[in-house]
Design an enzyme around this catalytic site. Sequence first.
Site, PDB file in Angstrom:
ATOM      1  N   MET A   1       0.842  -1.174   0.000  1.00  0.00           N
ATOM      2  CA  MET A   1       0.000   0.000   0.000  1.00  0.00           C
ATOM      3  C   MET A   1       0.876   1.222   0.000  1.00  0.00           C
ATOM      4  O   MET A   1       1.308   1.649   1.042  1.00  0.00           O
ATOM      5  CB  MET A   1      -0.885  -0.012   1.247  1.00  0.00           C
ATOM      6  CG  MET A   1      -2.038   0.956   1.251  1.00  0.00           C
ATOM      7  SD  MET A   1      -1.915   2.741   1.422  1.00  0.00           S
ATOM      8  CE  MET A   1      -0.756   3.071   2.675  1.00  0.00           C
ATOM      9  N   PRO A   2       1.171   1.726  -1.155  1.00  0.00           N
ATOM     10  CA  PRO A   2       1.880   3.002  -1.145  1.00  0.00           C
ATOM     11  C   PRO A   2       0.911   4.180  -1.024  1.00  0.00           C
ATOM     12  O   PRO A   2      -0.217   4.118  -1.519  1.00  0.00           O
ATOM     13  CB  PRO A   2       2.590   3.018  -2.493  1.00  0.00           C
ATOM     14  CG  PRO A   2       1.780   2.141  -3.367  1.00  0.00           C
ATOM     15  CD  PRO A   2       1.130   1.120  -2.482  1.00  0.00           C
ATOM     16  N   LEU A   3       1.356   5.199  -0.346  1.00  0.00           N
ATOM     17  CA  LEU A   3       0.667   6.487  -0.297  1.00  0.00           C
ATOM     18  C   LEU A   3       1.532   7.449  -1.088  1.00  0.00           C
ATOM     19  O   LEU A   3       2.721   7.606  -0.771  1.00  0.00           O
ATOM     20  CB  LEU A   3       0.518   6.964   1.154  1.00  0.00           C
ATOM     21  CG  LEU A   3       0.166   8.441   1.359  1.00  0.00           C
ATOM     22  CD1 LEU A   3      -1.202   8.764   0.793  1.00  0.00           C
ATOM     23  CD2 LEU A   3       0.247   8.791   2.842  1.00  0.00           C
ATOM     24  N   PHE A  72       5.306   6.868   0.230  1.00  0.00           N
ATOM     25  CA  PHE A  72       5.361   6.250   1.545  1.00  0.00           C
ATOM     26  C   PHE A  72       4.947   4.794   1.358  1.00  0.00           C
ATOM     27  O   PHE A  72       3.844   4.521   0.869  1.00  0.00           O
ATOM     28  CB  PHE A  72       4.399   6.937   2.517  1.00  0.00           C
ATOM     29  CG  PHE A  72       4.755   8.367   2.816  1.00  0.00           C
ATOM     30  CD1 PHE A  72       5.492   8.679   3.948  1.00  0.00           C
ATOM     31  CD2 PHE A  72       4.356   9.395   1.970  1.00  0.00           C
ATOM     32  CE1 PHE A  72       5.817   9.994   4.234  1.00  0.00           C
ATOM     33  CE2 PHE A  72       4.681  10.708   2.251  1.00  0.00           C
ATOM     34  CZ  PHE A  72       5.421  11.003   3.383  1.00  0.00           C
TER      35      PHE A  72
END
Length: 129
Positions: A1-3, A72
Amino acid sequence: MPLLQFDVIQGRSEAELRALLDAAHRAVLTAFKVPERDRYQIVHENKAYQMVFQDTGLGFTRSDNLVMVRVFTSPRSEAQKTLFMAELARELQENCGVEGKDLMISFITNEKGDWSFADGEAQYLTGKL
């Protein structure tokens, strides 16, 4: 899960920003093989004088079409990060007119236990993810 957090100089239309976000999501899907709805993106629009991005001695000039992307993410391999950077550059150039010299990318790595997607619960740690 990248932000993904994007910093751009204000002035792009809603359609241009949507195209940028869609292009970035395609790069995420290609490089990280995450589910389609694993999409978390934030855009910050700044006045031109609020963004100073030089060249670290590499000898190129940036324009006001600059896009700064902070990713992130939990740990990714060097191959995944390299693929993402190349795919993002290609997507933004082909679909948004952003030249490679106007793209800067930084990865900020954290652990799965650093994420809560809702309800103050660490879903990676509880086994829901």
